[in-house]
Design a protein around this motif. Sequence first.
Motif, mmCIF file in Angstrom:
data_model
loop_
_atom_site.group_PDB
_atom_site.id
_atom_site.type_symbol
_atom_site.label_atom_id
_atom_site.label_comp_id
_atom_site.label_asym_id
_atom_site.label_seq_id
_atom_site.Cartn_x
_atom_site.Cartn_y
_atom_site.Cartn_z
ATOM 1 N N HIS A 30 0.834 -1.195 0.000
ATOM 2 C CA HIS A 30 0.000 0.000 0.000
ATOM 3 C C HIS A 30 0.874 1.251 0.000
ATOM 4 C CE1 HIS A 30 -0.370 0.433 4.692
ATOM 5 N NE2 HIS A 30 0.303 1.473 4.251
ATOM 6 N N VAL A 31 0.274 2.331 -0.490
ATOM 7 C CA VAL A 31 0.866 3.664 -0.371
ATOM 8 C C VAL A 31 -0.206 4.573 0.216
ATOM 9 C CG1 VAL A 31 2.558 3.435 -2.227
ATOM 10 C CG2 VAL A 31 0.265 4.245 -2.761
ATOM 11 N N GLU A 32 0.230 5.604 0.941
ATOM 12 C CA GLU A 32 -0.716 6.512 1.589
ATOM 13 C C GLU A 32 -0.340 7.967 1.332
ATOM 14 O OE1 GLU A 32 -2.414 4.048 5.425
ATOM 15 O OE2 GLU A 32 -0.775 5.470 5.758
ATOM 16 N N TRP A 33 -1.377 8.771 1.199
ATOM 17 C CA TRP A 33 -1.242 10.221 1.139
ATOM 18 C C TRP A 33 -1.996 10.816 2.317
ATOM 19 C CZ3 TRP A 33 -1.525 7.242 -3.180
ATOM 20 C CH2 TRP A 33 -0.610 7.494 -4.231
ATOM 21 N N ASP A 34 -1.312 11.522 3.184
ATOM 22 C CA ASP A 34 -1.999 12.216 4.266
ATOM 23 C C ASP A 34 -2.831 13.346 3.677
ATOM 24 O OD1 ASP A 34 -0.913 10.586 6.172
ATOM 25 O OD2 ASP A 34 0.642 11.997 6.801
ATOM 26 N N MET A 35 -4.088 13.425 4.074
ATOM 27 C CA MET A 35 -4.976 14.494 3.615
ATOM 28 C C MET A 35 -6.189 14.532 4.537
ATOM 29 S SD MET A 35 -6.555 12.778 0.125
ATOM 30 C CE MET A 35 -4.947 12.618 -0.650
ATOM 31 N N GLU A 36 -6.697 15.726 4.731
ATOM 32 C CA GLU A 36 -7.826 15.883 5.650
ATOM 33 C C GLU A 36 -9.083 15.219 5.108
ATOM 34 O OE1 GLU A 36 -10.308 19.488 7.884
ATOM 35 O OE2 GLU A 36 -8.437 19.904 6.819
ATOM 36 N N ARG A 37 -9.309 15.375 3.792
ATOM 37 C CA ARG A 37 -10.483 14.771 3.161
ATOM 38 C C ARG A 37 -10.015 13.886 2.017
ATOM 39 N NH1 ARG A 37 -14.622 19.986 2.792
ATOM 40 N NH2 ARG A 37 -14.744 20.371 5.055
ATOM 41 N N PRO A 38 -10.105 12.550 2.172
ATOM 42 C CA PRO A 38 -9.466 11.650 1.221
ATOM 43 C C PRO A 38 -10.259 11.345 -0.059
ATOM 44 C CG PRO A 38 -10.291 10.417 3.089
ATOM 45 C CD PRO A 38 -10.566 11.846 3.385
ATOM 46 N N ARG A 39 -10.867 12.340 -0.675
ATOM 47 C CA ARG A 39 -11.384 12.302 -2.047
ATOM 48 C C ARG A 39 -12.688 11.513 -2.248
ATOM 49 N NH1 ARG A 39 -7.294 14.210 -5.593
ATOM 50 N NH2 ARG A 39 -5.783 15.271 -4.265
ATOM 51 N N LEU A 40 -12.908 10.441 -1.482
ATOM 52 C CA LEU A 40 -14.117 9.649 -1.655
ATOM 53 C C LEU A 40 -14.580 9.170 -0.288
ATOM 54 C CD1 LEU A 40 -13.137 6.229 -3.316
ATOM 55 C CD2 LEU A 40 -11.519 7.763 -2.249
ATOM 56 N N THR A 41 -15.788 8.621 -0.228
ATOM 57 C CA THR A 41 -16.399 8.335 1.077
ATOM 58 C C THR A 41 -16.526 6.853 1.369
ATOM 59 O OG1 THR A 41 -18.653 8.409 0.167
ATOM 60 C CG2 THR A 41 -17.714 10.489 0.973
ATOM 61 N N ARG A 42 -16.110 6.014 0.446
ATOM 62 C CA ARG A 42 -16.175 4.556 0.641
ATOM 63 C C ARG A 42 -15.078 3.919 -0.214
ATOM 64 N NH1 ARG A 42 -20.464 6.590 -1.530
ATOM 65 N NH2 ARG A 42 -21.886 5.992 0.140
ATOM 66 N N PRO A 43 -14.627 2.716 0.121
ATOM 67 C CA PRO A 43 -13.602 2.065 -0.704
ATOM 68 C C PRO A 43 -14.099 1.831 -2.128
ATOM 69 C CG PRO A 43 -13.796 0.984 1.420
ATOM 70 C CD PRO A 43 -14.947 1.920 1.325
ATOM 71 N N ALA A 44 -13.186 1.997 -3.070
ATOM 72 C CA ALA A 44 -13.505 1.786 -4.477
ATOM 73 C C ALA A 44 -12.346 1.073 -5.145
ATOM 74 C CB ALA A 44 -13.781 3.130 -5.168
ATOM 75 N N CYS A 45 -12.661 0.017 -5.878
ATOM 76 C CA CYS A 45 -11.638 -0.794 -6.539
ATOM 77 C C CYS A 45 -11.728 -0.618 -8.048
ATOM 78 C CB CYS A 45 -11.833 -2.265 -6.180
ATOM 79 S SG CYS A 45 -10.766 -3.404 -7.103
ATOM 80 N N PRO A 46 -10.757 0.054 -8.674
ATOM 81 C CA PRO A 46 -10.684 0.034 -10.146
ATOM 82 C C PRO A 46 -10.268 -1.365 -10.579
ATOM 83 C CG PRO A 46 -9.338 1.805 -9.185
ATOM 84 C CD PRO A 46 -9.680 0.856 -8.093
ATOM 85 N N THR A 47 -11.219 -2.162 -11.026
ATOM 86 C CA THR A 47 -11.011 -3.611 -11.148
ATOM 87 C C THR A 47 -9.860 -3.971 -12.076
ATOM 88 O OG1 THR A 47 -12.737 -3.667 -12.843
ATOM 89 C CG2 THR A 47 -13.393 -4.156 -10.575
ATOM 90 N N ALA A 48 -9.662 -3.209 -13.135
ATOM 91 C CA ALA A 48 -8.584 -3.531 -14.076
ATOM 92 C C ALA A 48 -7.211 -3.292 -13.481
ATOM 93 C CB ALA A 48 -8.748 -2.707 -15.349
ATOM 94 N N ARG A 49 -7.144 -2.504 -12.419
ATOM 95 C CA ARG A 49 -5.852 -2.151 -11.825
ATOM 96 C C ARG A 49 -5.526 -2.983 -10.585
ATOM 97 N NH1 ARG A 49 -4.357 2.670 -14.324
ATOM 98 N NH2 ARG A 49 -6.082 3.720 -15.378
ATOM 99 N N GLY A 50 -6.530 -3.678 -10.005
ATOM 100 C CA GLY A 50 -6.266 -4.612 -8.930
ATOM 101 C C GLY A 50 -5.925 -4.009 -7.591
ATOM 102 N N PHE A 51 -6.374 -2.771 -7.322
ATOM 103 C CA PHE A 51 -6.143 -2.195 -5.999
ATOM 104 C C PHE A 51 -7.409 -1.490 -5.520
ATOM 105 C CE2 PHE A 51 -4.395 1.204 -8.856
ATOM 106 C CZ PHE A 51 -5.296 2.216 -8.544
ATOM 107 N N TYR A 52 -7.405 -1.114 -4.246
ATOM 108 C CA TYR A 52 -8.497 -0.352 -3.656
ATOM 109 C C TYR A 52 -8.030 1.066 -3.340
ATOM 110 C CZ TYR A 52 -11.978 -4.016 -2.703
ATOM 111 O OH TYR A 52 -12.952 -4.995 -2.816
ATOM 112 N N LEU A 53 -8.911 2.017 -3.609
ATOM 113 C CA LEU A 53 -8.774 3.368 -3.077
ATOM 114 C C LEU A 53 -9.539 3.384 -1.758
ATOM 115 C CD1 LEU A 53 -9.757 5.102 -6.406
ATOM 116 C CD2 LEU A 53 -7.471 5.227 -5.416
ATOM 117 N N CYS A 54 -8.836 3.638 -0.663
ATOM 118 C CA CYS A 54 -9.408 3.460 0.665
ATOM 119 C C CYS A 54 -9.414 4.777 1.432
ATOM 120 C CB CYS A 54 -8.612 2.422 1.462
ATOM 121 S SG CYS A 54 -8.237 0.917 0.552
ATOM 122 N N PRO A 55 -10.585 5.370 1.660
ATOM 123 C CA PRO A 55 -10.629 6.576 2.486
ATOM 124 C C PRO A 55 -10.477 6.204 3.956
ATOM 125 C CG PRO A 55 -12.848 5.953 1.842
ATOM 126 C CD PRO A 55 -11.912 4.977 1.179
#
Length: 417
Positions: free
Chosen positions: A278-303
Amino acid sequence: MTERHTTEIAVIGAGVIGMACALRLVSEGRQVVIVDPEPPGSGASYGNAGTIADYAVQPVGTPDVLKSLPSLLFDRNSPLAIRHAALPSLAPWLLRFARQSLPGAAKRNAHAIASLLAGAAPMWNELAAEVGGEAILQSRGCLYLYETTKAFRAAKADMAFRQSLGIFVEMLRPEELAALEPGLPVVEGGAAFFPAARFLSDPVRMMALLAARLEQAGVTHLRHRADRIQRRIDGVLIEGPGLHLHARQVVLAAGAHSRRLAAQSGDTVPLDTERGYHVEWDMERPRLTRPACPTARGFYLCPMAGRLRVAGTVELGGLTAPPSPHRIARLIEGARALFPDLKEPTRDWMGFRPSLPDSLPVIGPSRDGAQIIHAFGHGHIGLTLAPITARIVADIIAGRPPALDIAPYAATRFHGR
């Protein structure tokens, strides 16, 4: 100096599976000791995507994956990759994986996964309440993102199969997705939305609460490595550097490190290691409100609390090789494909998932009896299955029949094949 201890039950492993088992057992009046050289809740229990993924009924190995396996394994940029140096040692595992990806086996494995996952959400509600983590357990669902209309159409068969296994899913057009997650860029294909899914906004904090609850309940954590387990007439002897522990029963929940100890219990299990990143970016508001997986890329965007975590991909490469800068770079590149303004990440991480060729965990008594009980090999859904595994383990120790048939998860399924 060697420490000598005795206990009723020893749980080897202080990840989320081991801690959930320990908490369930101590709540039933058992005396429990945890054995692990690492801090509680570290490893994969720390670095995961935080999803309580009761919708994740598909095994890793499917007919579609089997068709693409050669290109997937040898394309450095694919979501499923292999370190070439590890190929000779991985060959037997890969052959088993290929067999388990055939249509009949994959369908059977999906049904077995679905049976385990059926109670995940309510049991996580109970566990979160028990440790005071209700605010961390979020009930806003999860998304699969399809970046092309072709991928969206192709996903409908998969979603229909999941629905046949009891999973509720809504297929969202791009405009519906944009209304649900306005912080996401336009996704051409749309999304599959699992509205009943849950996720942890802070896995680290939830693990800390679970560890604190165990400490309050009087569970001792012995910070030693278990190298040897040996059956005795009156129990099991566990030894390692500085450790001599006698337990009436042992729960083996050491995740990716379980294979050697399982062999000492009499069970040869084809457990290998998926290296997750995993990689993380510190931010007050992390862009989205629920986990989202771009299926072709095989990872989750996790707020998550105060940060955006991008977690996932599969790299087969064992326990000893260093992290791959290329895999980390692929996560960063994938995240920037969706959020081009992301700067350099704040931190990155690599950990080990215990992986079996059929994507099913090993849960149940060892071949030679319930002195040693297996609870490992959960792959991508260890966080999800922690309270369910704990209930099964407690039932076995108490002599109660588990609520579901655990034969598909027995270590003996590998004997003779």
